[in-house]
Design an enzyme around this catalytic site. Sequence first.
Site, PDB file in Angstrom:
ATOM      1  N   LYS A  89      41.369  30.148 -23.560  1.00  0.00           N
ATOM      2  CA  LYS A  89      40.832  31.486 -23.863  1.00  0.00           C
ATOM      3  C   LYS A  89      39.605  31.327 -24.723  1.00  0.00           C
ATOM      4  O   LYS A  89      39.628  30.615 -25.743  1.00  0.00           O
ATOM      5  CB  LYS A  89      41.897  32.310 -24.627  1.00  0.00           C
ATOM      6  CG  LYS A  89      41.455  33.726 -24.927  1.00  0.00           C
ATOM      7  CD  LYS A  89      41.611  34.628 -23.725  1.00  0.00           C
ATOM      8  CE  LYS A  89      40.835  35.941 -23.840  1.00  0.00           C
ATOM      9  NZ  LYS A  89      39.443  35.827 -23.297  1.00  0.00           N
ATOM     10  N   GLN A 110      37.570  27.327 -31.163  1.00  0.00           N
ATOM     11  CA  GLN A 110      38.420  28.358 -30.555  1.00  0.00           C
ATOM     12  C   GLN A 110      39.894  27.944 -30.558  1.00  0.00           C
ATOM     13  O   GLN A 110      40.776  28.803 -30.692  1.00  0.00           O
ATOM     14  CB  GLN A 110      37.923  28.604 -29.117  1.00  0.00           C
ATOM     15  CG  GLN A 110      38.337  29.934 -28.531  1.00  0.00           C
ATOM     16  CD  GLN A 110      37.411  31.079 -28.930  1.00  0.00           C
ATOM     17  OE1 GLN A 110      36.196  30.951 -28.856  1.00  0.00           O
ATOM     18  NE2 GLN A 110      37.971  32.192 -29.341  1.00  0.00           N
ATOM     19  N   LYS A 113      41.207  28.842 -34.074  1.00  0.00           N
ATOM     20  CA  LYS A 113      41.099  30.294 -34.279  1.00  0.00           C
ATOM     21  C   LYS A 113      42.205  31.005 -33.506  1.00  0.00           C
ATOM     22  O   LYS A 113      42.912  31.858 -34.030  1.00  0.00           O
ATOM     23  CB  LYS A 113      39.728  30.755 -33.762  1.00  0.00           C
ATOM     24  CG  LYS A 113      39.437  32.214 -33.952  1.00  0.00           C
ATOM     25  CD  LYS A 113      38.268  32.705 -33.095  1.00  0.00           C
ATOM     26  CE  LYS A 113      36.999  31.928 -33.329  1.00  0.00           C
ATOM     27  NZ  LYS A 113      35.829  32.585 -32.698  1.00  0.00           N
ATOM     28  N   LYS A 125      35.767  27.504 -23.879  1.00  0.00           N
ATOM     29  CA  LYS A 125      34.484  28.217 -24.034  1.00  0.00           C
ATOM     30  C   LYS A 125      33.605  27.849 -22.857  1.00  0.00           C
ATOM     31  O   LYS A 125      33.770  26.792 -22.258  1.00  0.00           O
ATOM     32  CB  LYS A 125      33.791  27.780 -25.333  1.00  0.00           C
ATOM     33  CG  LYS A 125      32.780  28.779 -25.850  1.00  0.00           C
ATOM     34  CD  LYS A 125      33.467  29.868 -26.636  1.00  0.00           C
ATOM     35  CE  LYS A 125      32.495  30.942 -27.095  1.00  0.00           C
ATOM     36  NZ  LYS A 125      33.128  31.822 -28.090  1.00  0.00           N
ATOM     37  N   GLY A 164      33.302  37.693 -23.408  1.00  0.00           N
ATOM     38  CA  GLY A 164      31.890  37.640 -23.793  1.00  0.00           C
ATOM     39  C   GLY A 164      31.639  36.792 -25.024  1.00  0.00           C
ATOM     40  O   GLY A 164      32.550  36.349 -25.710  1.00  0.00           O
ATOM     41  N   ASP A 165      30.373  36.558 -25.280  1.00  0.00           N
ATOM     42  CA  ASP A 165      29.882  35.920 -26.517  1.00  0.00           C
ATOM     43  C   ASP A 165      28.388  36.270 -26.531  1.00  0.00           C
ATOM     44  O   ASP A 165      27.996  37.274 -25.914  1.00  0.00           O
ATOM     45  CB  ASP A 165      30.137  34.402 -26.488  1.00  0.00           C
ATOM     46  CG  ASP A 165      29.945  33.745 -27.859  1.00  0.00           C
ATOM     47  OD1 ASP A 165      30.853  33.824 -28.696  1.00  0.00           O
ATOM     48  OD2 ASP A 165      28.852  33.168 -28.109  1.00  0.00           O
ATOM     49  N   THR A 209      35.607  42.256 -33.129  1.00  0.00           N
ATOM     50  CA  THR A 209      35.170  41.108 -33.935  1.00  0.00           C
ATOM     51  C   THR A 209      34.553  41.598 -35.244  1.00  0.00           C
ATOM     52  O   THR A 209      34.906  41.126 -36.334  1.00  0.00           O
ATOM     53  CB  THR A 209      34.179  40.241 -33.151  1.00  0.00           C
ATOM     54  OG1 THR A 209      34.735  39.966 -31.865  1.00  0.00           O
ATOM     55  CG2 THR A 209      33.903  38.948 -33.880  1.00  0.00           C
ATOM     56  N   ASN A 240      26.700  42.620 -30.828  1.00  0.00           N
ATOM     57  CA  ASN A 240      28.046  43.203 -30.802  1.00  0.00           C
ATOM     58  C   ASN A 240      28.773  43.044 -32.144  1.00  0.00           C
ATOM     59  O   ASN A 240      29.309  44.013 -32.679  1.00  0.00           O
ATOM     60  CB  ASN A 240      28.844  42.531 -29.670  1.00  0.00           C
ATOM     61  CG  ASN A 240      30.309  42.919 -29.718  1.00  0.00           C
ATOM     62  OD1 ASN A 240      31.109  42.273 -30.392  1.00  0.00           O
ATOM     63  ND2 ASN A 240      30.668  43.993 -29.047  1.00  0.00           N
TER      64      ASN A 240
HETATM   65  P1  NDP Z   1      25.120  39.284 -29.166  1.00  0.00           P
HETATM   66  O1  NDP Z   1      24.421  38.607 -28.069  1.00  0.00           O
HETATM   67  O2  NDP Z   1      25.659  40.645 -28.982  1.00  0.00           O
HETATM   68  O3  NDP Z   1      24.208  39.317 -30.467  1.00  0.00           O
HETATM   69  C1  NDP Z   1      23.699  38.163 -31.032  1.00  0.00           C
HETATM   70  C2  NDP Z   1      22.775  38.550 -32.163  1.00  0.00           C
HETATM   71  O4  NDP Z   1      22.416  37.369 -32.891  1.00  0.00           O
HETATM   72  C3  NDP Z   1      21.480  39.185 -31.693  1.00  0.00           C
HETATM   73  O5  NDP Z   1      21.032  40.082 -32.662  1.00  0.00           O
HETATM   74  C4  NDP Z   1      20.556  37.982 -31.589  1.00  0.00           C
HETATM   75  O6  NDP Z   1      19.180  38.299 -31.709  1.00  0.00           O
HETATM   76  C5  NDP Z   1      21.002  37.161 -32.766  1.00  0.00           C
HETATM   77  N1  NDP Z   1      20.755  35.742 -32.446  1.00  0.00           N
HETATM   78  C6  NDP Z   1      21.322  35.025 -31.455  1.00  0.00           C
HETATM   79  N2  NDP Z   1      20.837  33.782 -31.420  1.00  0.00           N
HETATM   80  C7  NDP Z   1      19.954  33.714 -32.396  1.00  0.00           C
HETATM   81  C8  NDP Z   1      19.135  32.688 -32.855  1.00  0.00           C
HETATM   82  N3  NDP Z   1      19.123  31.466 -32.286  1.00  0.00           N
HETATM   83  N4  NDP Z   1      18.365  32.973 -33.911  1.00  0.00           N
HETATM   84  C9  NDP Z   1      18.393  34.198 -34.501  1.00  0.00           C
HETATM   85  N5  NDP Z   1      19.150  35.214 -34.096  1.00  0.00           N
HETATM   86  C10 NDP Z   1      19.924  34.975 -33.061  1.00  0.00           C
HETATM   87  O7  NDP Z   1      26.307  38.264 -29.595  1.00  0.00           O
HETATM   88  P2  NDP Z   1      27.606  38.555 -30.455  1.00  0.00           P
HETATM   89  O8  NDP Z   1      27.335  39.591 -31.471  1.00  0.00           O
HETATM   90  O9  NDP Z   1      28.726  38.718 -29.514  1.00  0.00           O
HETATM   91  O10 NDP Z   1      27.809  37.142 -31.173  1.00  0.00           O
HETATM   92  C11 NDP Z   1      27.299  36.854 -32.461  1.00  0.00           C
HETATM   93  C12 NDP Z   1      28.057  35.692 -33.055  1.00  0.00           C
HETATM   94  O11 NDP Z   1      29.442  36.044 -33.179  1.00  0.00           O
HETATM   95  C13 NDP Z   1      28.051  34.408 -32.246  1.00  0.00           C
HETATM   96  O12 NDP Z   1      28.095  33.306 -33.129  1.00  0.00           O
HETATM   97  C14 NDP Z   1      29.365  34.465 -31.469  1.00  0.00           C
HETATM   98  O13 NDP Z   1      29.811  33.182 -31.086  1.00  0.00           O
HETATM   99  C15 NDP Z   1      30.255  35.070 -32.536  1.00  0.00           C
HETATM  100  N6  NDP Z   1      31.471  35.718 -32.065  1.00  0.00           N
HETATM  101  C16 NDP Z   1      31.446  36.681 -31.117  1.00  0.00           C
HETATM  102  C17 NDP Z   1      32.608  37.308 -30.710  1.00  0.00           C
HETATM  103  C18 NDP Z   1      32.620  38.435 -29.759  1.00  0.00           C
HETATM  104  O14 NDP Z   1      33.698  38.997 -29.524  1.00  0.00           O
HETATM  105  N7  NDP Z   1      31.487  38.840 -29.192  1.00  0.00           N
HETATM  106  C19 NDP Z   1      33.912  36.876 -31.240  1.00  0.00           C
HETATM  107  C20 NDP Z   1      33.822  35.908 -32.309  1.00  0.00           C
HETATM  108  C21 NDP Z   1      32.648  35.338 -32.665  1.00  0.00           C
HETATM  109  P3  NDP Z   1      18.279  38.336 -30.375  1.00  0.00           P
HETATM  110  O15 NDP Z   1      18.812  39.482 -29.580  1.00  0.00           O
HETATM  111  O16 NDP Z   1      16.916  38.508 -30.877  1.00  0.00           O
HETATM  112  O17 NDP Z   1      18.518  37.010 -29.699  1.00  0.00           O
HETATM  113  O1  2IT Z   2      34.125  33.328 -30.334  1.00  0.00           O
HETATM  114  C1  2IT Z   2      35.008  34.110 -29.917  1.00  0.00           C
HETATM  115  O2  2IT Z   2      36.115  34.171 -30.433  1.00  0.00           O
HETATM  116  C2  2IT Z   2      34.652  34.994 -28.805  1.00  0.00           C
HETATM  117  N1  2IT Z   2      33.514  34.967 -28.348  1.00  0.00           N
HETATM  118  C3  2IT Z   2      35.680  35.894 -28.213  1.00  0.00           C
HETATM  119  C4  2IT Z   2      36.544  35.155 -27.226  1.00  0.00           C
HETATM  120  C5  2IT Z   2      37.494  35.998 -26.425  1.00  0.00           C
HETATM  121  O3  2IT Z   2      38.097  35.405 -25.528  1.00  0.00           O
HETATM  122  O4  2IT Z   2      37.649  37.196 -26.665  1.00  0.00           O
END
Ligand code: NDP
Ligand code: 2IT
Length: 445
Positions: A89, A110, A113, A125, A164-165, A209, A240
Amino acid sequence: MVDPTLQSLFDEVVARNPGEDEFHQAVREVLDSLTPVAGKHPEYASVIQRLCEPERQIIFRVPWVDDSNTVRINRGFRVEFNSALGPYKGGLRFHPSVYLGIVKFLGFEQIFKNALTGLPIGGGKGGSDFDPKGCSEGEVMRFCQSYMTELYRHIGEYTDVPAGDIGVGGREVGYLFGQYKRITNRYESGVFTGKGMAWGGSQVRTEATGFGTVFFVEEMLKASGQSFDGRRVVVSGAGNVAVHAIEKVHQLGGTVVACSDSSGYVVDEEGIDLGLLRQVKEVERGRMADYVERRGQGAHLVSDGSIWDVPCDVALPCATQNELDERAASALVHNGCLVVAEGANMPTTPAALAVLREAGVRFGPGKAANAGGVATSALEMQQNASRDSWSFEYTENRLGEIMRGIHDRCLETADEYGMPDDYVAGANIAGFTHVADAMLAFGVI
Ligand code: NDP
Ligand code: 2IT
């Protein structure tokens, strides 16, 4: 590393996986925490070695045709890391920086976690070096369809369940799930999480998240007799995780005074206007400059600095790995920051963590603090399996309970191993022992 057995296991991981710096970093952090466990339980040594080797790694070509009729090639990945506790997952990341080392660091994190959530999910992943930025809707759809045309044969509700991520949100999940359904001729809702509400999604998954991270910090603050009320908070990112972290902080009485994307950060002393931010980022897929322009006076953009220079009580890195370095940590300490918690995966560098620890800043590691997303994915799988759907309120309460449970488990485990208040050690040890016990029960597989 203090323990010589762990040091030699780590050296072997580096030698076997050359050039995968982020993976080495993630492994090192876990192994560092396991020193007291290795001393007490020598039987875990072979489990640690096996845990560092993914059960399966899939790398594939993703050909697609862009709007000018040019054939484009990307690389697709899915690393099925560990299935001791349940189907693999973990999310899919579409970002140009994606390579095997990133997918492996994320898959490795993961495992622990997911174990911490207490729910029956293994760790995996995937993703691609595809860059959705600047692509048309049609290009994103064709890419997703091509990606799934290979991925479908490796996944399934009992095998491997993506979500997603970075770069993969509701739109992409729709195209991916749609193509899976079409190829397999099965309405197998439980094969993907983060689905839309009209087709098998769960309430609160989108928010989970960010909300979960803030619930976790609420517990961290409570543990030291504090709360969010009246606190200044800085959240990096504007995707997100960041958007929903901002929403929950505001609901709990804090003020988020800065957020960012890869083009820079915005400071908005009145508090980020969430409605405007979501319009700019989610609807228009715009940049931080568009937010500042529309927000008018009071907000300003800094395009070449560090968001961690903005004074705050609570810092929530919610963008990407290694975004909070040693200098940033020093700035946070200098400005009196009380709590740092990782909404993103591994946003804090090891040197930054050392600075925060030294200064006594309470630190919530991603494996614990951002586990609410995948936990709610597991709740989505439960709903799919029982062909049921729960209310927003009920699901949010479940998320809150899960986050409080993870928080307490981290502190109890840290105490048990003689490292009070060390959430990093608590999360790594509690996650590890859960998976390791299952692996020991299965014998050598
Ligand atoms: P999104 O794609 O929705 O948003 C990512 C954000 O981070 C954007 O604002 C993006 O800016 C910025 N960003 C990404 N890469 C870079 C970079 N190299 N330098 C600067 N800014 C950056 O992703 P999420 O919000 O889903 O994910 C954010 C983090 O949270 C990640 O580390 C992800 O692994 C983690 N995460 C996500 C989960 C989920 O359910 N979605 C669960 C647990 C962890 P820009 O648009 O300009 O690239
Ligand atoms: O980093 C993470 O925990 C996620 N991107 C969510 C993974 C998931 O399967 O919901």
